[in-house]
Each structure stands twice: as structure tokens, then as C-alpha cells.
Design a protein around this motif. Structure first.
Motif, PDB file in Angstrom:
ATOM      1  N   THR A 178       0.854  -1.187   0.000  1.00 31.48           N
ATOM      2  CA  THR A 178       0.000   0.000   0.000  1.00 31.48           C
ATOM      3  C   THR A 178       0.890   1.238   0.000  1.00 31.48           C
ATOM      4  O   THR A 178       2.093   1.154   0.286  1.00 31.48           O
ATOM      5  CB  THR A 178      -0.962   0.012   1.208  1.00 31.48           C
ATOM      6  OG1 THR A 178      -1.938   1.054   1.029  1.00 31.48           O
ATOM      7  CG2 THR A 178      -0.218   0.259   2.517  1.00 31.48           C
ATOM      8  N   SER A 179       0.314   2.385  -0.304  1.00 30.11           N
ATOM      9  CA  SER A 179       1.106   3.615  -0.405  1.00 30.11           C
ATOM     10  C   SER A 179       1.335   4.232   0.966  1.00 30.11           C
ATOM     11  O   SER A 179       0.646   3.901   1.945  1.00 30.11           O
ATOM     12  CB  SER A 179       0.386   4.632  -1.304  1.00 30.11           C
ATOM     13  OG  SER A 179      -0.802   5.087  -0.666  1.00 30.11           O
ATOM     14  N   THR A 230       0.678   7.300   1.744  1.00 29.31           N
ATOM     15  CA  THR A 230      -0.492   8.117   2.066  1.00 29.31           C
ATOM     16  C   THR A 230      -1.633   7.257   2.590  1.00 29.31           C
ATOM     17  O   THR A 230      -2.270   7.589   3.587  1.00 29.31           O
ATOM     18  CB  THR A 230      -0.962   8.909   0.829  1.00 29.31           C
ATOM     19  OG1 THR A 230       0.119   9.737   0.378  1.00 29.31           O
ATOM     20  CG2 THR A 230      -2.148   9.788   1.168  1.00 29.31           C
ATOM     21  N   ASN A 231      -1.918   6.130   1.928  1.00 30.61           N
ATOM     22  CA  ASN A 231      -2.967   5.232   2.398  1.00 30.61           C
ATOM     23  C   ASN A 231      -2.635   4.663   3.766  1.00 30.61           C
ATOM     24  O   ASN A 231      -3.510   4.514   4.627  1.00 30.61           O
ATOM     25  CB  ASN A 231      -3.170   4.089   1.407  1.00 30.61           C
ATOM     26  CG  ASN A 231      -4.082   4.466   0.261  1.00 30.61           C
ATOM     27  OD1 ASN A 231      -4.308   5.648   0.016  1.00 30.61           O
ATOM     28  ND2 ASN A 231      -4.586   3.477  -0.448  1.00 30.61           N
ATOM     29  N   ALA A 271       5.696  12.382   1.809  1.00 35.32           N
ATOM     30  CA  ALA A 271       5.578  11.512   0.637  1.00 35.32           C
ATOM     31  C   ALA A 271       5.505  12.349  -0.637  1.00 35.32           C
ATOM     32  O   ALA A 271       6.017  11.952  -1.689  1.00 35.32           O
ATOM     33  CB  ALA A 271       4.344  10.623   0.761  1.00 35.32           C
ATOM     34  N   GLU A 312       4.183  11.521  -4.206  1.00 31.14           N
ATOM     35  CA  GLU A 312       2.782  11.171  -3.992  1.00 31.14           C
ATOM     36  C   GLU A 312       1.996  12.472  -3.796  1.00 31.14           C
ATOM     37  O   GLU A 312       2.285  13.238  -2.881  1.00 31.14           O
ATOM     38  CB  GLU A 312       2.621  10.261  -2.772  1.00 31.14           C
ATOM     39  CG  GLU A 312       3.177   8.865  -2.962  1.00 31.14           C
ATOM     40  CD  GLU A 312       2.884   7.954  -1.774  1.00 31.14           C
ATOM     41  OE1 GLU A 312       2.063   8.344  -0.915  1.00 31.14           O
ATOM     42  OE2 GLU A 312       3.481   6.862  -1.705  1.00 31.14           O
TER      43      GLU A 312
END
Length: 316
Positions: free
Chosen positions: A96-97, A99-100, A260, A266
Motif C-alpha cells: 500500500t502507499s 499516504t494510504n 511523501a 505522492e
């Protein structure tokens, strides 16, 4: 320490963790998640050890009650929660990123007051529920308002939020009882580092050249994001409630998104900025509303007592 000072300390801890998300994600380009956790918390333990020893000497010189077996067991239980939170979050970052991950980790804002009620019957101020919902909405907007289908990394990160909530609740419960925040920090770091090292030795390749390649991430995560920030959390939580602490620690999400954006490209966009605004409002609400309501109640009580006093005098 005043409550606003404690909350400021927790805000700094959240900002430090936000940058740590980038270090956590990029380090796994070279080494496994459990080896990274092990090295991170071995470094953190080494950083905190001399300060914990100084704290112990000061406690002995002041003839304060020494730590007993029950205290060490409680500290170790917090360490197990920290390890579980770190492990699920770190492995989740593989799919997953940043940010997520920041958004889903921020779910502990909601889980913390619920666990406080279930475990210890600690009911927070009503504004905390409103602030928790605002913070959660802000973190959601920060993710872009569209996570799509949850992948395994997202599910693991949601699990990490439960463990973070448990850690926050137990720190709030136990650190005030012992009065030894640095001993608690050292214990939880040592437990986490040991557990991760055992798993890394069994399951992950350990190559010295790869470790050297991510030494900056390890040192930042160990010294700053762990030794410094987690200790700030323990110290700050002595002077505020667990739900309020969760609100301020949730600032790691906007900081994670910001760093990020700087280093991993991101993007968060305008909707993400709106999310940052909601989180900021939530933190202000938790900080300002309880003392304002208490002050208003005290003024109303004083006015009522004054009115009763005048009535008695007039009747006399």
C-alpha cells in the motif's frame, strides 16, 4: 506540565512519525520488514538506555517506590502491542502507499476511545467523539477520498491501528501509575526489537551490504522516529487523556502525506489539503473546548452561588 504543553509534545511526535513513514517504505527496497523493525528498535533501545538509567538513579535518590514485577509485565505488554502494530504496519507498506498507510493507521483516533471504554471504563469528554470523527474524515480526504478496493496491505494496516490504539490506552493507564516513562520506553523498544530480530533471523535474508545501504533510514527511524518520538509520546501522555493523545498523534497522517509528496512524488491535491484542515480543527477542538466548557460551568456556578447569597441576605 500543562495539558497544552503535553499536546504540543504529542503533535511533534506525530510529525516525526509522519516523516518516518517515508523511511519505513524506502528501507524495504533493500531489506525485509522484520529486519528493519529489529534494527530500528535496537538503535532506539541504545539511545534511550542511558536516559532510563539516569531516571532510575534519580528515582532511587528521591526514595520513590521501585518498580515491581507487575510494572515490568505491564511495560512488556505495551511492548508486545508496539511490536504487533509495527509488524502489521511495516508489512502492509509492502503493498500500500505511504499516504494510504497514514490514513488507515489514523483509524486509532476512533479505536482509542472505544478501547478505553471497553477495557477501563474511561469515558472521554463528548467533544472527543466529534473531534475523532472530524479527524477521521480529514484523514480520509487526505487519502483523496477514494481508496478503491482494500488490498492485503490495507487490511494489515487497519489491524495495526487496533494495536496502536491498545498501546495508547495502556500507556495512558500505566505510565502515570509507575512514574517511569523512560523505563517504559526502554522496555517496549527492547521487546519489539527482540521479537522482530527472532523472526528476521528465521525468515529473512540478512546481508550486511544491504543493511549499510539503508543505514540512513535505520538511524532516522531508530534515533528520531523511535527513541525520540515514542519517548515524547510516553512523556506527553502523562498529562493528557488517551483519546486526546490519539487526536494529536493522528497528525502523523498529514505529515506522512507531505513528506511523501516531497520525496516520493505522492500527490494529495486540494481535497487532501481540506483533510489537513479538518484534522487541524479536530486538534483545536480537543485543546480548546474542554477548558472553555469548564470555565463556563465555573462562571455559571459562581453566579448561581452569588445569587443565592444575595437572596439569603435580602430575605434576612
Amino acid at each position: 506540565m500543562k495539558r497544552w504543553q503535553a499536546n504540543l509534545i504529542l503533535l511533534i511526535a506525530g510529525a516525526t512519525w509522519g516523516m518516518g513513514f517515508v523511511a519505513q517504505a524506502t528501507a524495504m527496497d533493500s531489506i525485509g520488514p522484520f529486519l528493519f523493525i529489529a534494527l530500528r528498535f535496537i538503535v532506539a533501545s541504545a539511545v534511550v538506555l542511558p536516559f532510563a538509567m539516569l531516571e532510575s538513579r534519580r528515582q532511587r535518590s528521591s526514595q520513590a517506590a521501585p518498580l515491581v514485577t507487575g510494572d515490568w509485565l505491564k511495560f512488556s505488554l505495551i511492548g508486545l502491542s508496539l511490536f504487533a502494530g509495527m509488524a502489521t504496519q511495516q508489512v502492509g507498506l509492502l503493498s500500500t502507499s505511504v499516504t494510504n498507510s497514514g490514513f488507515l493507521t489514523g483509524l486509532y483516533v476512533v479505536f482509542t476511545p472505544i478501547l478505553g471504554i471497553l477495557l477501563f471504563r474511561d469515558f472521554p469528554h463528548r467533544i472527543t467523539w466529534v473531534a475523532a470523527i472530524l479527524a477521521l474524515a480529514g484523514i480520509y480526504l487526505l487519502s483523496g477520498g477514494n481508496l478503491g478496493e482494500l488490498v492485503i496491505g490495507d487490511m494489515l494496516t487497519i489491524g495495526s491501528a487496533v494495536f496502536w490504539s491498545l498501546q495508547v490506552v495502556m500507556i495512558a493507564r500505566f505510565v502515570g501509575q509507575s512514574g517511569r516513562p523512560l523505563a517504559l520506553s526502554l522496555t517496549q523498544f527492547s521487546v519489539t526489537g527482540f521479537m522482530a530480530l527472532v523472526i528476521a533471523l528465521v525468515w529473512e535474508p540478512i546481508v550486511w551490504a544491504d543493511i549499510l545501504q539503508v543505514a540512513p533510514q535505520i538511524l532516522y527511524s531508530g534515533i528520531v522516529a523511535s527513541g525520540f518520538a515514542f519517548t515524547l509520546q510516553v512523556v506527553g501522555q502523562r498529562y493528557t487523556t488517551a483519546p486526546q493523545a490519539a487526536i494529536f498523534l493522528s497528525s502523523e497522517a498529514p505529515f506522512a502525506a507531505f513528506f511523501a509528496f516531497l520525496w516520493l512524488d505522492e500527490r494529495i491535491g486540494l481535497i487532501g489539503l481540506a483533510g489537513c484542515g479538518l484534522i487541524f480543527i479536530a486538534m483545536l477542538a480537543v485543546e480548546l473546548v474542554p477548558p472553555w466548557r469548564a470555565s463556563a460551568a465555573n462562571r455559571a456556578k459562581a453566579a448561581s452561588e452569588k445569587l443565592v447569597s444575595h437572596t439569603i441576605v435580602d430575605n434576612a
